[in-house]
Design an enzyme around this catalytic site. Structure first.
Site, PDB file in Angstrom:
ATOM      1  N   GLU A  88      -9.128  -9.684   3.993  1.00  0.00           N
ATOM      2  CA  GLU A  88      -9.473  -8.283   3.717  1.00  0.00           C
ATOM      3  C   GLU A  88     -10.794  -8.167   2.962  1.00  0.00           C
ATOM      4  O   GLU A  88     -11.050  -8.917   2.005  1.00  0.00           O
ATOM      5  CB  GLU A  88      -8.354  -7.631   2.869  1.00  0.00           C
ATOM      6  CG  GLU A  88      -8.684  -6.192   2.466  1.00  0.00           C
ATOM      7  CD  GLU A  88      -7.511  -5.424   1.879  1.00  0.00           C
ATOM      8  OE1 GLU A  88      -6.391  -5.963   1.803  1.00  0.00           O
ATOM      9  OE2 GLU A  88      -7.742  -4.260   1.491  1.00  0.00           O
ATOM     10  N   ASP A 122       5.611  -6.990   2.325  1.00  0.00           N
ATOM     11  CA  ASP A 122       4.794  -7.487   1.211  1.00  0.00           C
ATOM     12  C   ASP A 122       5.662  -7.827   0.005  1.00  0.00           C
ATOM     13  O   ASP A 122       6.577  -7.065  -0.343  1.00  0.00           O
ATOM     14  CB  ASP A 122       3.812  -6.390   0.763  1.00  0.00           C
ATOM     15  CG  ASP A 122       2.402  -6.627   1.266  1.00  0.00           C
ATOM     16  OD1 ASP A 122       2.089  -7.761   1.690  1.00  0.00           O
ATOM     17  OD2 ASP A 122       1.609  -5.670   1.240  1.00  0.00           O
ATOM     18  N   SER A 160       0.841  -1.207   0.000  1.00  0.00           N
ATOM     19  CA  SER A 160       0.000   0.000   0.000  1.00  0.00           C
ATOM     20  C   SER A 160       0.871   1.251   0.000  1.00  0.00           C
ATOM     21  O   SER A 160       0.383   2.353  -0.268  1.00  0.00           O
ATOM     22  CB  SER A 160      -0.926   0.004   1.222  1.00  0.00           C
ATOM     23  OG  SER A 160      -0.188  -0.226   2.411  1.00  0.00           O
TER      24      SER A 160
HETATM   25  O1  KIV Z   1      -0.476  -3.413   1.583  1.00  0.00           O
HETATM   26  C1  KIV Z   1      -1.032  -3.371   2.689  1.00  0.00           C
HETATM   27  O2  KIV Z   1      -0.931  -2.385   3.443  1.00  0.00           O
HETATM   28  C2  KIV Z   1      -1.822  -4.521   3.093  1.00  0.00           C
HETATM   29  C3  KIV Z   1      -2.703  -4.365   4.283  1.00  0.00           C
HETATM   30  C4  KIV Z   1      -3.809  -3.450   3.970  1.00  0.00           C
HETATM   31  C5  KIV Z   1      -3.166  -5.660   4.807  1.00  0.00           C
HETATM   32  O3  KIV Z   1      -1.763  -5.523   2.477  1.00  0.00           O
END
Ligand code: KIV
Length: 288
Positions: free
Chosen positions: A204, A105, A67
């Site tokens: 989510e 991520d 994100s």
């Molecule tokens: O990228 C992110 O911040 C996420 C969260 C919203 C779980 O995957």
């Protein structure tokens, strides 16, 4: 170059108190036992050293979410996020924390092609950032990859339901699971990711009942976002919950209005610069 090895001992990054023992993936997994979680898992996103320092004392896990594409870089989605971005921000968050488990991520395109490609990307992320886990999106299709990684020393967080990297397939960011067939797919996805060895699973943007069903159906802790208070933990994008943006998804609760407060502070500063009332004697140097 590895950003992890940069010497930050003279910078503002040095965490206090002295780094201790970090929360581990097995410790998070063990929070849920016999289908029950006494202490819900607290998770927030972090992208910078200073924010990590501020969040760390209160969080079990810090997620360097992709994100950051929208939040930090102003991109339209998470699709253009690169490995370089994730590694640089991941290393900063590790440097700014000492207690929380830091998970990074895996960016779109870095893991989907094969388990081997995923291993190459995940091991690079771990080496360059010092993080203790990675997160990847996808259900049944990603189960073999999750198994491959966990059997090779890489703790994995699954992510099912609304998976933002798949926005072009899903057609938007709306809540998922309103139809029976989709509901079944999401629950099957969570089961597959659980059985593949994910140590926790982000769920989510699904109907509350589906989040509750998943929380009951899987052994790993379920971390909800736009899901249910009955999940084993919660995660939010920190900038959303602090009120940095005017527009946020419905599932966000704003715990502050930082955008408003920054506006007030900067307006005061601008007024004082224009009226020459800043700096004062307190902020200027005089001969000794
Ligand atoms: O990228 C992110 O911040 C996420 C969260 C919203 C779980 O995957």
């Amino acid at each position: 170059m590895s950003t992890f090895t940069i010497d930050t001992s003279t910078s503002r990054a040095t965490p206090t108190p002295v780094p201790g023992k970090r929360t581990t993936a097995p410790a998070i997994r063990a929070r849920k036992s016999g289908g029950k979680t006494e202490q819900p898992v607290v998770m927030l996103t972090a992208y910078t050293m200073r924010m990590a320092q501020l969040l760390d004392p209160y969080c079990d896990m810090l997620l360097v979410g992709d994100s950051l594409g929208q939040v930090i870089y102003g991109l339209p989605s998470t699709i253009p996020v690169t490995m370089e971005m994730m590694c640089a921000h991941g290393a900063a968050v590790v440097r700014g924390s000492w207690h929380a488990l830091v998970a990074v991520d895996m960016p779109f395109g870095s893991y989907e092609a094969s388990p081997e490609a995923a291993f190459e990307s995940a091991s690079r992320i771990m080496k360059e950032t010092g993080c203790a886990a990675v997160k990847l999106e996808g259900g049944e299709a990603m189960a073999p990859t999750i198994e491959f990684l966990t059997h090779r020393g890489i703790p994995v967080i699954g992510h099912v339901g609304l998976t933002p990297q798949a926005v072009n397939v899903l057609g938007g960011y709306g809540a998922r699971g309103r139809e029976d067939a989709e509901k079944k797919t999401i629950i099957d996805d969570a089961r597959a990711v659980d059985q593949a060895g994910a140590f926790c699973i982000v769920v989510e943007g699904v109907l509350e009942g589906i989040a509750n069903d998943i929380t009951k159906a899987v052994a790993a802790p379920v971390i909800g976002i736009g899901a249910s208070a009955q999940c084993d933990g919660q995660v939010l994008v920190t900038d959303d919950m602090l009120g940095m943006f005017e527009r946020t998804p419905r599932f966000v609760k704003r715990y502050d209005d930082l955008a408003g407060r920054i506006g007030d502070a900067v307006r005061n500063y601008a007024d004082e610069v224009r009226s020459r009332s800043f700096p004062t004697a307190d902020q200027t140097y005089q001969p000794k």
